[in-house]
Write a protein that holds these residues in place. Structure first.
Motif, short mmCIF file in Angstrom:
data_model
loop_
_atom_site.label_atom_id
_atom_site.label_comp_id
_atom_site.label_asym_id
_atom_site.label_seq_id
_atom_site.Cartn_x
_atom_site.Cartn_y
_atom_site.Cartn_z
N ARG A 18 40.04 27.81 39.25
CA ARG A 18 38.59 27.95 39.28
C ARG A 18 38.17 29.13 40.16
O ARG A 18 37.23 29.85 39.83
N ARG A 19 38.88 29.34 41.24
CA ARG A 19 38.50 30.38 42.19
C ARG A 19 38.79 31.79 41.68
O ARG A 19 38.04 32.73 41.96
N HIS A 20 39.86 31.94 40.91
CA HIS A 20 40.33 33.29 40.58
C HIS A 20 40.15 33.69 39.12
O HIS A 20 40.17 34.88 38.81
N ALA A 21 40.01 32.74 38.22
CA ALA A 21 40.03 33.07 36.78
C ALA A 21 38.63 33.42 36.26
O ALA A 21 37.63 32.86 36.70
N ASP A 22 38.60 34.33 35.30
CA ASP A 22 37.39 34.60 34.54
C ASP A 22 37.23 33.59 33.41
O ASP A 22 36.12 33.18 33.07
N GLN A 23 38.38 33.20 32.84
CA GLN A 23 38.40 32.26 31.73
C GLN A 23 39.49 31.23 31.99
O GLN A 23 40.58 31.58 32.43
N ILE A 24 39.18 29.98 31.74
CA ILE A 24 40.17 28.92 31.86
C ILE A 24 40.34 28.28 30.49
O ILE A 24 39.37 27.84 29.87
N ALA A 25 41.59 28.27 30.02
CA ALA A 25 41.93 27.65 28.74
C ALA A 25 42.61 26.31 29.05
O ALA A 25 43.67 26.28 29.68
N VAL A 26 41.99 25.23 28.62
CA VAL A 26 42.51 23.88 28.89
C VAL A 26 43.28 23.39 27.67
O VAL A 26 42.70 23.24 26.58
N LEU A 27 44.57 23.17 27.86
CA LEU A 27 45.43 22.66 26.78
C LEU A 27 45.71 21.18 27.00
O LEU A 27 45.89 20.73 28.14
N ALA A 55 49.53 35.62 46.19
CA ALA A 55 49.95 35.87 44.80
C ALA A 55 48.76 35.85 43.86
O ALA A 55 48.65 36.70 42.97
N MET A 56 47.87 34.88 44.04
CA MET A 56 46.69 34.83 43.18
C MET A 56 45.78 36.04 43.41
O MET A 56 45.18 36.57 42.46
N ALA A 57 45.71 36.51 44.64
CA ALA A 57 44.91 37.71 44.92
C ALA A 57 45.51 38.93 44.22
O ALA A 57 44.78 39.79 43.71
N VAL A 58 46.85 39.00 44.18
CA VAL A 58 47.52 40.10 43.48
C VAL A 58 47.20 40.05 41.99
O VAL A 58 46.86 41.07 41.37
N LEU A 59 47.28 38.87 41.38
CA LEU A 59 46.98 38.74 39.96
C LEU A 59 45.52 39.07 39.68
O LEU A 59 45.20 39.72 38.68
N ARG A 60 44.63 38.64 40.57
CA ARG A 60 43.22 38.95 40.41
C ARG A 60 42.99 40.47 40.48
O ARG A 60 42.22 41.03 39.71
N ARG A 61 43.70 41.11 41.40
CA ARG A 61 43.56 42.56 41.55
C ARG A 61 44.08 43.29 40.32
O ARG A 61 43.52 44.30 39.90
N GLN A 62 45.17 42.80 39.72
CA GLN A 62 45.68 43.41 38.50
C GLN A 62 44.63 43.36 37.39
O GLN A 62 44.42 44.33 36.67
N ALA A 63 43.96 42.22 37.27
CA ALA A 63 42.89 42.12 36.27
C ALA A 63 41.74 43.06 36.60
O ALA A 63 41.19 43.72 35.71
N ASP A 64 41.38 43.14 37.86
CA ASP A 64 40.28 44.02 38.26
C ASP A 64 40.60 45.49 37.98
O ASP A 64 39.68 46.31 37.85
#
Length: 262
Positions: free
Chosen positions: A209-218, A184-193
């Protein structure tokens, strides 16, 4: 879809209250085309509220939310549905249907129908989404006969079937086994790509950390930081927001459980 690198989502000093309680406090965030932004934070930090505010499901008390340069409140329901695909945290269904019909709901904003009544092009889009979500074999199964993980993959297919340029996913890997979490994370990464804007709420910090370009910490409704993975999940942030520290094996351990000499 727009070219990668162009601004897609902007929150500008957004404040949101629910039942008189602040759930987002002065949050500003920019998400770009071609990027995956992971929302992380403890339970109740405001991740789901932020996604619902982006969708226009929660109204900001103050501040502004912009979707591709337009105020979200100015977009019609159909325009929002065509611009943004939404995978909610609560995916319960009032009645059973086939997996194909569930995925076909992703075409609703384009005048969709049940799977076997879709146009050729719409059905091809749904079939592709089912394949991407590893759910093609579930197309003819009744949803209520499936496991929670199998249902989760069909709901992911429904979101993908919309082919919207913005994908908002709230806990997209919940109920999935480790293999399907990675898929699922690979699919989301591919959508962004492929130039989509992807924003997803996650609890798994290592997958973020492995898949995101940006991490927003709330943290308690406030945005602590929005940055690249290394900066966003620094030792200081991990300790102060999550109460953990990273181990040498890339896992995490609770700070309170450490001995005084640690």
């Amino acid at each position: 879809m727009s070219e990668a690198g162009t601004t897609s989502i902007v929150l500008d000093h957004v404040n949101v209250k629910r039942h008189g309680v602040s759930v987002l406090d002065d949050v500003s965030l920019v998400a770009e085309r071609g990027q995956l932004t992971a929302l992380v934070g403890p339970n109740g930090a405001g991740k789901s509220s932020l996604i619902k505010t982006l969708l226009g499901l929660l109204k900001a008390e103050s501040g502004a939310v912009w979707v591709d340069g337009a105020p979200v409140e100015m977009l019609s329901a159909k325009a929002r549905a065509r611009a943004m695909a939404y995978l909610p945290q609560d995916r319960s269904l009032a009645w059973s249907m086939t997996g194909g019909d569930l995925a076909a709901l992703g075409r609703f904003a384009w005048g969709g129908a049940a799977y076997d009544r879709l146009s050729h092009d719409d059905r091809a889009q749904v079939d592709l989404a089912l394949e991407q979500a590893s759910a093609s074999h579930l197309k003819d199964r009744l949803v209520h006969d499936l496991s929670g993980g199998e249902q989760a993959r069909l709901h992911l297919a429904r979101a993908l079937a919309s082919n919207a340029p913005i994908l908002l996913a709230d806990e997209p890997i919940a109920a999935l086994d480790p293999r399907h979490q990675l898929e699922a994370m690979a699919v989301l990464r591919r959508q962004a790509d492929q130039s989509a804007t992807v924003i997803c709420a996650l609890h798994d910090l290592e997958l973020a950390r492995r898949h995101a370009d940006q991490i927003a910490v709330l943290d308690r409704g406030r945005l602590r930081i929005a940055a690249g993975p290394c900066q966003a999940l620094s030792d200081e942030i991990l300790a102060e927001v999550f109460g953990v520290r990273q181990t040498r094996s890339d896992g995490f351990e609770i700070l309170e459980a450490l001995s005084p000499s640690s």
